[in-house]
Each structure stands twice: as structure tokens, then as C-alpha cells.
Design an enzyme around this catalytic site. Structure first.
Site, mmCIF file in Angstrom:
data_model
loop_
_atom_site.group_PDB
_atom_site.id
_atom_site.type_symbol
_atom_site.label_atom_id
_atom_site.label_comp_id
_atom_site.label_asym_id
_atom_site.label_seq_id
_atom_site.Cartn_x
_atom_site.Cartn_y
_atom_site.Cartn_z
ATOM 1 N N ASP A 12 0.876 -1.181 0.000
ATOM 2 C CA ASP A 12 0.000 0.000 0.000
ATOM 3 C C ASP A 12 0.906 1.222 0.000
ATOM 4 O O ASP A 12 2.098 1.133 0.308
ATOM 5 C CB ASP A 12 -0.896 0.000 1.254
ATOM 6 C CG ASP A 12 -1.797 1.234 1.333
ATOM 7 O OD1 ASP A 12 -2.272 1.700 0.278
ATOM 8 O OD2 ASP A 12 -2.005 1.760 2.441
ATOM 9 N N SER A 13 0.317 2.367 -0.319
ATOM 10 C CA SER A 13 1.071 3.618 -0.226
ATOM 11 C C SER A 13 1.516 3.880 1.208
ATOM 12 O O SER A 13 2.461 4.608 1.439
ATOM 13 C CB SER A 13 0.188 4.769 -0.688
ATOM 14 O OG SER A 13 -0.986 4.797 0.110
ATOM 15 N N TYR A 44 -0.509 8.594 -2.194
ATOM 16 C CA TYR A 44 -0.612 8.384 -3.630
ATOM 17 C C TYR A 44 -1.848 9.119 -4.176
ATOM 18 O O TYR A 44 -1.925 9.440 -5.346
ATOM 19 C CB TYR A 44 -0.798 6.896 -3.959
ATOM 20 C CG TYR A 44 0.422 6.012 -3.865
ATOM 21 C CD1 TYR A 44 1.621 6.438 -3.299
ATOM 22 C CD2 TYR A 44 0.378 4.698 -4.355
ATOM 23 C CE1 TYR A 44 2.716 5.583 -3.219
ATOM 24 C CE2 TYR A 44 1.462 3.852 -4.287
ATOM 25 C CZ TYR A 44 2.631 4.291 -3.711
ATOM 26 O OH TYR A 44 3.712 3.445 -3.648
ATOM 27 N N GLY A 45 -2.828 9.313 -3.288
ATOM 28 C CA GLY A 45 -4.157 9.758 -3.703
ATOM 29 C C GLY A 45 -4.224 11.113 -4.377
ATOM 30 O O GLY A 45 -5.245 11.474 -4.970
ATOM 31 N N CYS A 75 -4.274 -1.222 -2.081
ATOM 32 C CA CYS A 75 -4.444 0.218 -2.231
ATOM 33 C C CYS A 75 -5.352 0.447 -3.443
ATOM 34 O O CYS A 75 -5.054 -0.042 -4.538
ATOM 35 C CB CYS A 75 -3.072 0.845 -2.474
ATOM 36 S SG CYS A 75 -3.104 2.604 -2.852
ATOM 37 N N ASN A 76 -6.441 1.148 -3.231
ATOM 38 C CA ASN A 76 -7.358 1.415 -4.343
ATOM 39 C C ASN A 76 -6.711 2.293 -5.395
ATOM 40 O O ASN A 76 -6.922 2.107 -6.596
ATOM 41 C CB ASN A 76 -8.618 2.108 -3.827
ATOM 42 C CG ASN A 76 -9.511 1.174 -3.039
ATOM 43 O OD1 ASN A 76 -10.455 0.615 -3.566
ATOM 44 N ND2 ASN A 76 -9.206 0.978 -1.766
ATOM 45 N N THR A 77 -5.929 3.270 -4.930
ATOM 46 C CA THR A 77 -5.330 4.223 -5.861
ATOM 47 C C THR A 77 -4.340 3.508 -6.784
ATOM 48 O O THR A 77 -4.367 3.696 -8.008
ATOM 49 C CB THR A 77 -4.631 5.353 -5.082
ATOM 50 O OG1 THR A 77 -5.518 5.829 -4.069
ATOM 51 C CG2 THR A 77 -4.239 6.483 -5.993
ATOM 52 N N GLU A 154 -4.373 8.105 9.317
ATOM 53 C CA GLU A 154 -2.961 7.950 9.698
ATOM 54 C C GLU A 154 -2.712 8.567 11.080
ATOM 55 O O GLU A 154 -1.852 8.131 11.829
ATOM 56 C CB GLU A 154 -2.043 8.610 8.648
ATOM 57 C CG GLU A 154 -2.065 7.935 7.286
ATOM 58 C CD GLU A 154 -0.987 6.845 7.107
ATOM 59 O OE1 GLU A 154 0.068 6.933 7.752
ATOM 60 O OE2 GLU A 154 -1.235 5.906 6.328
ATOM 61 N N CYS A 186 -11.045 3.199 -0.299
ATOM 62 C CA CYS A 186 -9.646 3.487 0.046
ATOM 63 C C CYS A 186 -9.359 2.609 1.249
ATOM 64 O O CYS A 186 -10.186 2.527 2.172
ATOM 65 C CB CYS A 186 -9.498 4.961 0.402
ATOM 66 S SG CYS A 186 -7.914 5.362 1.179
ATOM 67 N N THR A 187 -8.210 1.942 1.230
ATOM 68 C CA THR A 187 -7.964 0.949 2.290
ATOM 69 C C THR A 187 -7.688 1.590 3.650
ATOM 70 O O THR A 187 -7.611 0.888 4.658
ATOM 71 C CB THR A 187 -6.812 0.004 1.889
ATOM 72 O OG1 THR A 187 -5.657 0.786 1.551
ATOM 73 C CG2 THR A 187 -7.222 -0.854 0.711
HETATM 74 N N1 DGL Z 1 -4.734 3.465 0.875
HETATM 75 C C1 DGL Z 1 -4.779 4.129 -0.378
HETATM 76 C C2 DGL Z 1 -6.001 3.678 -1.170
HETATM 77 O O1 DGL Z 1 -6.575 2.637 -0.890
HETATM 78 C C3 DGL Z 1 -4.808 5.636 -0.346
HETATM 79 C C4 DGL Z 1 -3.826 6.362 0.473
HETATM 80 C C5 DGL Z 1 -3.072 7.388 -0.328
HETATM 81 O O2 DGL Z 1 -3.646 8.395 -0.761
HETATM 82 O O3 DGL Z 1 -1.903 7.146 -0.519
HETATM 83 O O4 DGL Z 1 -6.411 4.343 -2.090
#
Ligand code: DGL
Length: 266
Positions: A12-13, A44-45, A75-77, A154, A186-187
Site C-alpha cells: 500500500d502507499s 498516492y491519492g 491500495c485502491n489508488t 494515519e 480506500c484501504t
Molecule cells: N490506501 C490508499 C487507497 O486505498 C490511499 C492512500 C493514499 O492516498 O496514498 O487508495
């Protein structure tokens, strides 16, 4: 050689992917896992397609160099931006988090209206919309970017009046109010589940990817007879691209005090 004994890579990010790892460990307790949180480059978002694809490739190169039998993009992104690239480049099965969330949401909705909350990059990519359109074109789907929620998670403000207020503020922008399923796209968001519950009330179903991904990975391993057959409890190893503060709330939430993250320089 028996590939069954190799670990499953998860990245994940940052630390949100631990919400997915938790489900994987619960479903596949005999498997070893390597978790990588790219905290140095979080979030990452808000980043571009090119940057996220580059970061994701770096993360998976690292995990692949340790030898893994499957990869979960927790990670969804990164799933939205890099899934096809990763599937093309690596020889092991690659699982994303968007398909399982869409399947669960489609199964859960009674009124045929689904709201997806996600990072700005995920929403911009339209990955959810495409997945819904191709598999469940009959559903009405609205997506909403919620950039403030990852920092709140976070920070450990899981069940907090301010988090509830921020979610309510975002929900005020929704056009179709009569959705009955809310996808936590988003996770990081499952950590905020009790705040979501307070913001949307009891009647709506909250869906996230973790349980569905775990079922998919289990089915995939069974199909190619690639389960770990040692009979022992699996081993977890954690890596991060930047040092984590002691007592990081997301880590503590489900993995306790004694998790040690090894530092990696990608
Ligand atoms: N956990 C990431 C997701 O599922 C997003 C966190 C990020 O923005 O880096 O999209």
C-alpha cells in the site's frame, strides 16, 4: 519446486493496506506475508498516473526480489492506476481491491444506488465507474473524492467527532441521497468505520475490499494448488520506505505493539 511455501506480497502507499492484510491473515492463517508500506511517498491519492505507476512498480520489484507467489495491491489508488501494468509485468497472480469491492456492493444494494468514497486519484481514474459499468450497468453509481480522510486515519482519529464532521461535510456534496450502499474505496477508510457509521446511520451498508480480496486470493491459491502446506502459523514481515513513529495508531489498531517494520530504500 514447491511454490506453496513462498510468501504473498502485499503493498500500500502507507498503512491503510493493513486493513486488507488483516482480512488475508484471518482467512489464510497458514500463509506467510510480506507487507510493504510506501510511507515515504504517501499519499498516492493526490499524485499523477505516471508517478503512481512508477511507485507501484518500485514496490512490486522489491517484493518480487524477495520471491513471492502472489501479490495483493492493498491500495485502491494503485489498483486504479497500475493494475494492468503490474499484471503484464510480473509472472505471479496480481489481485487488486476494486473488483472485489464492486462485487460486494452490487450484491448488497437493494435500491440499485451506490456511493463510492475514495482518494482524488481513484475518482479521477474512473476505475470504479468502469468496473461497475462493465459488470453491473443497471446500477447508479456516484463517486466522491475525500482527500482529508487518509490523514485522519494515519493520525489515529478513528472514532472522533471531527472525523464524523468531515465525513458529513463530504456527504453533503452527494447529489443522489438515496443510495443504500457506501463503498469505502480506500484501504485507509475501514479504520474510520465507526465514524462512518455515525455519519451515515445504521440503515446503509458499508462495503470495503478486504474480505472479498481474501476470498479471491484463497480461491486462486486453491485453483493452482499453491497453499502453504507446512501446517504452521504463517509468518508476517513488515517493511516501510520511511521510519514509522513509535506506537503508530494504525499499526497498533490490529497488529499490536510489537510489530517491527524493516526500513527499505527503493
Ligand atoms: N490506501 C490508499 C487507497 O486505498 C490511499 C492512500 C493514499 O492516498 O496514498 O487508495
Amino acid at each position: 519446486m514447491d511454490h506453496g511455501s513462498l510468501p504473498i506480497g502485499v503493498f500500500d502507499s502507507g498503512l491503510g493496506g493493513l486493513s486488507v492484510l488483516r482480512e488475508l491473515v484471518a482467512r489464510l492463517p497458514g500463509e506467510d506475508f510480506l507487507y510493504l508500506g510506501d510511507v515515504a511517498r504517501l499519499p498516492y491519492g493526490s499524485k499523477s498516473h505516471a508517478a503512481i505507476t512508477r511507485y507501484a512498480l518500485g514496490c512490486v520489484d522489491f517484493l518480487a526480489s524477495r520471491r513471492i507467489k502472489a501479490l495483493v495491491i492493498a491500495c485502491n489508488t494503485a489498483t486504479a492506476m497500475a493494475l494492468p501494468t503490474l499484471r503484464e509485468k510480473f509472472p505471479f497472480p496480481v489481485y487488486g481491491v476494486i473488483e472485489p469491492a464492486v462485487a460486494r456492493a452490487a450484491a448488497a444494494t437493494r435500491v440499485g444506488k451506490v456511493l463510492v468514497l475514495a482518494t482524488p486519484s481513484t475518482v479521477r481514474s474512473e476505475a470504479y465507474r468502469r468496473e461497475f459499468n462493465s459488470r453491473h450497468p443497471e446500477l447508479k453509481v456516484e463517486e466522491l473524492a475525500c482527500p482529508l480522510l487518509v490523514p485522519l486515519a494515519e493520525e489515529g482519529w478513528f472514532d472522533h467527532p471531527l472525523t464524523v464532521a468531515v465525513i458529513k461535510q463530504y456527504l453533503a456534496e452527494v447529489r443522489e441521497r438515496d443510495y443504500d450502499v457506501l463503498v469505502l474505496g480506500c484501504t485507509h477508510y475501514p479504520f474510520l468505520e465507526s465514524s462512518f457509521r455515525q455519519a451515515v446511520g445504521e440503515a446503509r451498508v458499508l462495503v470495503h475490499s478486504g474480505p472479498g480480496v481474501a476470498v479471491e486470493v484463497e480461491a486462486g491459491l486453491m485453483l493452482v494448488q499453491n497453499r502453504n502446506r507446512s501446517g504452521k502459523a504463517g509468518r508476517l514481515r513488515f517493511f516501510a520506505t520511511d521510519p514509522l513513529p513509535q506506537g503508530q495508531p494504525i499499526v497498533q489498531r490490529w497488529f499490536g505493539e510489537n510489530v517491527h517494520f524493516e526500513l527499505v530504500d527503493l
